[in-house]
Design an enzyme around this catalytic site. Structure first.
Site, PDB file in Angstrom:
ATOM      1  N   HIS A  98       0.838  -1.207   0.000  1.00 24.45           N
ATOM      2  CA  HIS A  98       0.000   0.000   0.000  1.00 24.45           C
ATOM      3  C   HIS A  98       0.864   1.245   0.000  1.00 24.45           C
ATOM      4  O   HIS A  98       2.018   1.217   0.448  1.00 24.45           O
ATOM      5  CB  HIS A  98      -0.904   0.019   1.238  1.00 24.45           C
ATOM      6  CG  HIS A  98      -0.153  -0.113   2.526  1.00 24.45           C
ATOM      7  ND1 HIS A  98       0.294  -1.326   2.995  1.00 24.45           N
ATOM      8  CD2 HIS A  98       0.244   0.810   3.435  1.00 24.45           C
ATOM      9  CE1 HIS A  98       0.932  -1.151   4.149  1.00 24.45           C
ATOM     10  NE2 HIS A  98       0.927   0.143   4.430  1.00 24.45           N
ATOM     11  N   HIS A 100       0.851   5.169   1.566  1.00 16.02           N
ATOM     12  CA  HIS A 100       0.231   6.115   2.487  1.00 16.02           C
ATOM     13  C   HIS A 100       0.173   7.471   1.787  1.00 16.02           C
ATOM     14  O   HIS A 100       1.147   7.883   1.153  1.00 16.02           O
ATOM     15  CB  HIS A 100       1.101   6.332   3.732  1.00 16.02           C
ATOM     16  CG  HIS A 100       1.260   5.151   4.621  1.00 16.02           C
ATOM     17  ND1 HIS A 100       0.679   5.086   5.861  1.00 16.02           N
ATOM     18  CD2 HIS A 100       1.953   3.995   4.475  1.00 16.02           C
ATOM     19  CE1 HIS A 100       1.007   3.947   6.445  1.00 16.02           C
ATOM     20  NE2 HIS A 100       1.795   3.262   5.623  1.00 16.02           N
TER      21      HIS A 100
HETATM   22  P1  AMP Z   1       2.501   0.113   7.420  1.00 15.36           P
HETATM   23  O1  AMP Z   1       2.917   0.196   8.873  1.00 15.36           O
HETATM   24  O2  AMP Z   1       3.277   0.994   6.491  1.00 15.36           O
HETATM   25  O3  AMP Z   1       2.453  -1.336   6.975  1.00 15.36           O
HETATM   26  O4  AMP Z   1       1.042   0.718   7.365  1.00 15.36           O
HETATM   27  C1  AMP Z   1      -0.061   0.040   7.858  1.00 15.36           C
HETATM   28  C2  AMP Z   1      -1.060   1.089   8.298  1.00 15.36           C
HETATM   29  O5  AMP Z   1      -2.333   0.460   8.347  1.00 15.36           O
HETATM   30  C3  AMP Z   1      -0.812   1.681   9.691  1.00 15.36           C
HETATM   31  O6  AMP Z   1      -0.617   3.085   9.573  1.00 15.36           O
HETATM   32  C4  AMP Z   1      -2.086   1.334  10.483  1.00 15.36           C
HETATM   33  O7  AMP Z   1      -2.525   2.388  11.317  1.00 15.36           O
HETATM   34  C5  AMP Z   1      -3.086   1.050   9.383  1.00 15.36           C
HETATM   35  N1  AMP Z   1      -4.137   0.093   9.703  1.00 15.36           N
HETATM   36  C6  AMP Z   1      -4.004  -1.086  10.347  1.00 15.36           C
HETATM   37  N2  AMP Z   1      -5.203  -1.720  10.444  1.00 15.36           N
HETATM   38  C7  AMP Z   1      -6.111  -0.898   9.825  1.00 15.36           C
HETATM   39  C8  AMP Z   1      -7.513  -0.976   9.601  1.00 15.36           C
HETATM   40  N3  AMP Z   1      -8.243  -2.027  10.023  1.00 15.36           N
HETATM   41  N4  AMP Z   1      -8.113   0.045   8.963  1.00 15.36           N
HETATM   42  C9  AMP Z   1      -7.400   1.109   8.551  1.00 15.36           C
HETATM   43  N5  AMP Z   1      -6.065   1.232   8.728  1.00 15.36           N
HETATM   44  C10 AMP Z   1      -5.421   0.251   9.370  1.00 15.36           C
END
Ligand code: AMP
Ligand code: ZN
Length: 143
Positions: A98, A100
């Site tokens: 993903h 951000h």
């Molecule tokens: P990363 O740490 O770059 O893998 O990003 C994962 C992101 O997903 C983090 O910023 C979390 O806050 C976010 N995240 C985790 N679970 C969920 C969820 N159920 N809905 C929305 N965001 C989420």
């Protein structure tokens, strides 16, 4: 395989969805850096930036550009960061690739990598070792 983003895509878990088409979904991060912090996710599961297919990556980055413009306008941001964490050591916590989109405002927080200068020989050595790997694998690149 347990994957929260796949669950969101299949509507088995809730999310604040802001965009969806056949290939891409985007929803708000539940722990935002700033309000409007969005994630843009390929509907097909790939672990990271190195394993996503070029076709899916193109769909994802074009959607990310569109959504970033919408987020910036909607929350009146002055700028934004596009971030992708790859590997635990780089801060990746969800192993479904993903981007951000992090809206930014004047003086919101300090975000800079902790940098250090090269010395002349280590600059050349790094360049050489990367060029060697690139020339070894250049046949698989069809950009
Ligand atoms: P990363 O740490 O770059 O893998 O990003 C994962 C992101 O997903 C983090 O910023 C979390 O806050 C976010 N995240 C985790 N679970 C969920 C969820 N159920 N809905 C929305 N965001 C989420
Ligand atoms: Zn997944």
């Amino acid at each position: 395989m347990d994957c929260i983003f796949c669950d969101i895509i299949k509507k088995r878990s809730k999310a604040e969805i802001i965009f969806e088409n056949e290939k891409v979904i985007s929803f708000l991060d539940i722990r935002p850096v700033n309000s409007g912090h969005a994630l843009v996710v390929s509907k097909e599961h790939f672990d990271n930036f190195l394993t996503i297919s070029p076709e899916s990556l193109k769909e994802l980055i074009v959607a990310t550009q569109f959504i970033a413009g919408a987020v910036k306008r909607a929350v009146n941001a002055e700028g934004f960061n596009i971030v992708s964490n790859n590997g635990t050591v780089a801060g990746q916590t969800i192993f479904h690739f993903h981007f951000h989109i992090i809206p930014r405002f004047k003086n919101d927080f300090h975000f800079r990598f902790d940098t250090k200068p090269y010395n002349e020989s280590s600059l050349k050595e790094s360049g050489k070792s990367i060029r060697q790997v690139i020339s070894k694998y250049k046949d698989i690149f069809h950009g």
